[in-house]
Write a protein that holds these residues in place. Sequence first.
Motif, PDB file in Angstrom:
ATOM      1  N   ALA A   1       0.835  -1.207   0.000  1.00 14.70           N
ATOM      2  CA  ALA A   1       0.000   0.000   0.000  1.00 14.70           C
ATOM      3  C   ALA A   1       0.869   1.256   0.000  1.00 14.70           C
ATOM      4  N   GLN A   2       1.894   1.227   0.864  1.00 16.84           N
ATOM      5  CA  GLN A   2       2.804   2.368   0.973  1.00 16.84           C
ATOM      6  C   GLN A   2       3.513   2.644  -0.363  1.00 16.84           C
ATOM      7  N   TYR A   3       3.978   1.571  -1.033  1.00 18.20           N
ATOM      8  CA  TYR A   3       4.699   1.767  -2.294  1.00 18.20           C
ATOM      9  C   TYR A   3       3.769   2.194  -3.426  1.00 18.20           C
ATOM     10  N   LEU A   4       2.537   1.717  -3.415  1.00 15.73           N
ATOM     11  CA  LEU A   4       1.584   2.152  -4.441  1.00 15.73           C
ATOM     12  C   LEU A   4       1.285   3.643  -4.284  1.00 15.73           C
ATOM     13  N   GLU A   5       1.114   4.058  -3.021  1.00 16.06           N
ATOM     14  CA  GLU A   5       0.835   5.481  -2.783  1.00 16.06           C
ATOM     15  C   GLU A   5       2.029   6.342  -3.177  1.00 16.06           C
ATOM     16  N   GLU A   6       3.224   5.863  -2.843  1.00 19.74           N
ATOM     17  CA  GLU A   6       4.425   6.631  -3.192  1.00 19.74           C
ATOM     18  C   GLU A   6       4.556   6.735  -4.710  1.00 19.74           C
ATOM     19  N   PHE A   7       4.330   5.610  -5.391  1.00 22.29           N
ATOM     20  CA  PHE A   7       4.400   5.625  -6.851  1.00 22.29           C
ATOM     21  C   PHE A   7       3.391   6.617  -7.435  1.00 22.29           C
ATOM     22  N   GLU A   8       2.166   6.560  -6.926  1.00 16.30           N
ATOM     23  CA  GLU A   8       1.121   7.448  -7.442  1.00 16.30           C
ATOM     24  C   GLU A   8       1.500   8.915  -7.251  1.00 16.30           C
ATOM     25  N   ARG A   9       2.058   9.210  -6.056  1.00 20.70           N
ATOM     26  CA  ARG A   9       2.434  10.591  -5.730  1.00 20.70           C
ATOM     27  C   ARG A   9       3.534  11.087  -6.663  1.00 20.70           C
ATOM     28  N   ARG A  10       4.563  10.244  -6.850  1.00 22.04           N
ATOM     29  CA  ARG A  10       5.673  10.645  -7.733  1.00 22.04           C
ATOM     30  C   ARG A  10       5.193  10.791  -9.170  1.00 22.04           C
ATOM     31  N   ALA A  11       4.359   9.850  -9.597  1.00 25.94           N
ATOM     32  CA  ALA A  11       3.862   9.917 -10.972  1.00 25.94           C
ATOM     33  C   ALA A  11       3.089  11.215 -11.178  1.00 25.94           C
ATOM     34  N   ALA A  12       2.259  11.569 -10.196  1.00 27.25           N
ATOM     35  CA  ALA A  12       1.488  12.814 -10.307  1.00 27.25           C
ATOM     36  C   ALA A  12       2.427  14.017 -10.374  1.00 27.25           C
ATOM     37  N   ASP A  13       3.489  14.008  -9.539  1.00 25.96           N
ATOM     38  CA  ASP A  13       4.490  15.090  -9.585  1.00 25.96           C
ATOM     39  C   ASP A  13       5.108  15.190 -10.973  1.00 25.96           C
ATOM     40  N   ASN A  14       5.227  14.043 -11.650  1.00 26.67           N
ATOM     41  CA  ASN A  14       5.844  14.021 -12.983  1.00 26.67           C
ATOM     42  C   ASN A  14       4.873  14.424 -14.091  1.00 26.67           C
ATOM     43  N   GLY A  15       3.614  14.675 -13.710  1.00 26.01           N
ATOM     44  CA  GLY A  15       2.632  15.044 -14.724  1.00 26.01           C
ATOM     45  C   GLY A  15       1.900  13.863 -15.332  1.00 26.01           C
ATOM     46  N   VAL A  16       2.020  12.710 -14.682  1.00 30.22           N
ATOM     47  CA  VAL A  16       1.320  11.517 -15.154  1.00 30.22           C
ATOM     48  C   VAL A  16      -0.040  11.447 -14.466  1.00 30.22           C
ATOM     49  N   VAL A  17      -1.082  11.095 -15.222  1.00 24.99           N
ATOM     50  CA  VAL A  17      -2.414  10.974 -14.633  1.00 24.99           C
ATOM     51  C   VAL A  17      -2.632   9.531 -14.204  1.00 24.99           C
ATOM     52  N   ALA A  18      -2.858   9.327 -12.899  1.00 29.64           N
ATOM     53  CA  ALA A  18      -3.043   7.962 -12.391  1.00 29.64           C
ATOM     54  C   ALA A  18      -4.528   7.640 -12.249  1.00 29.64           C
ATOM     55  N   HIS A  19      -4.892   6.432 -12.679  1.00 30.16           N
ATOM     56  CA  HIS A  19      -6.262   5.929 -12.541  1.00 30.16           C
ATOM     57  C   HIS A  19      -6.180   4.594 -11.802  1.00 30.16           C
ATOM     58  N   TRP A  20      -7.262   4.253 -11.122  1.00 26.94           N
ATOM     59  CA  TRP A  20      -7.302   2.969 -10.412  1.00 26.94           C
ATOM     60  C   TRP A  20      -8.484   2.165 -10.921  1.00 26.94           C
ATOM     61  N   ALA A  21      -8.309   0.851 -10.999  1.00 27.66           N
ATOM     62  CA  ALA A  21      -9.408   0.005 -11.461  1.00 27.66           C
ATOM     63  C   ALA A  21      -9.465  -1.252 -10.612  1.00 27.66           C
ATOM     64  N   ARG A  22     -10.666  -1.526 -10.071  1.00 26.67           N
ATOM     65  CA  ARG A  22     -10.819  -2.694  -9.211  1.00 26.67           C
ATOM     66  C   ARG A  22     -10.848  -3.999 -10.010  1.00 26.67           C
ATOM     67  N   ASP A  23     -11.386  -3.919 -11.215  1.00 27.35           N
ATOM     68  CA  ASP A  23     -11.510  -5.150 -11.999  1.00 27.35           C
ATOM     69  C   ASP A  23     -11.347  -4.844 -13.488  1.00 27.35           C
TER      70      ASP A  23
END
Lengths: 457, 204
Positions: free
Chosen positions: A63-85
């Motif tokens: 969970a911690q690494y997913l959040e960190e990845f999402e945060r860094r990606a957003a800082d880089n200008g990447v749009v993050a989406h999540w999908a349950r299925d």
Amino acid sequence: MNPETHATAATSFLRDAERTGWHDQALWFVRQKRDLAAHAVPEWETLRDLASAIKRHTVSRLAQYLEEFERRAADNGVVAHWARDAAEHNAVVLGILRGRGVRRLVKSKSMLTEECRLNPFLERNGVEVVETDLGERIVQLAGEEPSHIVMPAIHRKKEEVAALFHRTLGTREDPDPVYLAEAARRHLRGLMASADAALTGVNFAVAETGAMVVCTNEGNADVGAHLAPVHIASMGLDKVIPRTEHLGVFLRLLARSATGQPVTAYTSHFVTPRPGAELHVVIVDNGRTAQLGRPDFRESLHCIRCGACLNTCPVYRRSGGHSYGVTVAGPIGAIVAPGLDLAAHASLPFASTLCGSCADVCPVKIDIPGQLYRWRQVAVAGGQVSWRKRLGMRLLGATLASVSRYERAGRLVRLLLRRAPGVIGHPALDPWSRSRELPPAPKESFREWYRRERGAR
Amino acid sequence: MSRDAILAAVRAYQGDERPLPAIPAFESESHDALLARFKAALGQVGGRWVERTGGRDLAEIIRSHYPDAASIVSAVDEPPSSTLAIAADTAPAELVRVELAVLRGRLGVAENAAVWVDEAQLLHRALPFVAEHCVLLLDPGDLVTDMHAAYAALAGRRSGWGAFISGPSKTADIEQSLVIGAQGPRTLLVVLDEPGRSLRTRAG
């Protein structure tokens, strides 16, 4: 009860004995290349231990690494989406494409989107989808699924590819792989240069930097992603790793394990969107958190999808990827698929001799045979195994548990084999004997001989 | 929201923290050994190399290897100069017409012949992939032994995109027959610069 088991599906593959032998040898050749590459690295076993431990740690703090990845990606200008299925993943992708009026999407190989059945979904919604990896394009044009996670068209012969390209691309029917690859090159580069969007998978997502690493040999992921105005990267949530330095470990293992190459031709690190373009990442669960919640099977999330366990597996090599009926075939598929739908895939853990070769070649040291064994127990407990198999196992268990019953059963079988050949090992009663003949029965067992000769006991 | 639901499930299921191992330093090699291993690996992955000795002209090296290349795009500060103007906003239809791309590699990896290129050294990210042929200039002083050393050497270097390139584009998707030149460059030539030359170029 399951309509089509691995064994019944494999029957049609096995009908052509010559092809079965060819398929077996083609994959064994890749396994041998893997051995040469692995043995050339003195610290190979240290790397496997490190990779295993890094994955174990990552999954325990996912969970911690997913959040960190999402945060860094957003800082880089990447749009993050999540999908349950799968459905949500496909809807997210379609939403991005619709918002930009995309008519043609070019894709590099992504097992996740195969798992999500993205292509038929997009086509139903009016988006043209072009697979740009040669093997993927072959199976797409043939209306098939990939039969191997790294070599999607390993089940097809060059003559069949020649006929397919002749029919679909208008090439001459020349089975020369150089000619066919050249035809595909021209065809695909043209389509990539005029695509409205590109989709790639992700081999590794680095939490520390938000970088997404994509490995290819053909260069197709890069041609597609760097030319199109929109790049969507789809990743399973198991793809995240903590730090850049960990790439060193995984990249040294991945290609050597997969094809025997020291590294793939291209290892691309996507960090920010290209100036003037968009970069999206879709982080997908689709059964992965459920697997995380099964301590006995959690380890399957460590997989880096190199395919080494497929190439070495005597059952995969002789039954072909399509017999498994799932996106990820072979030993790794057989421990992943039951977690997604036990009733549909209960036969897969039995598609193994438990010889353990898969665990020996696995670059992240997943105990695949142990997990196969445990899934069998889950399948039996859940009533997913035929009454014949359950009855047979109960009889065998009772026989092997008692010395006297074992000896009596041995005498009975030897007697029947001599007096009434054809009863034991009758193909209608015993599936094992359908393609095998029993050797002539000896008059006595070893124990009987030993007792007579040595008078011991 | 899916994000929160997924993260909540992960948190509930991930179990107790397991230790993260430290990555040890593996054996390093002498410069001569690195160079020999890099060349051998490059041959293995289908690439070629040429040494730029005695102040040999880059334009001449390229002419001798690619006598027919008409459209050349160079991101290097010396001749040959580009015959096509490529920038970040060049259209795909233009980019796919590039026959030869000449780029500078930041470092090379001896164990697998991978050469690192990133945005700082490119005119367009697609250039190393869409060009029919690719020439990478590399300072032999920038060779490292393995991927661990490569990432250590790149640490702190910020770039929006970068890649390790090991040989030309290739496929074995038809009956495991190796075909060089799949969707990317058909050939890859590494020009091993005179040691230290790239430092002077970068400084200037």
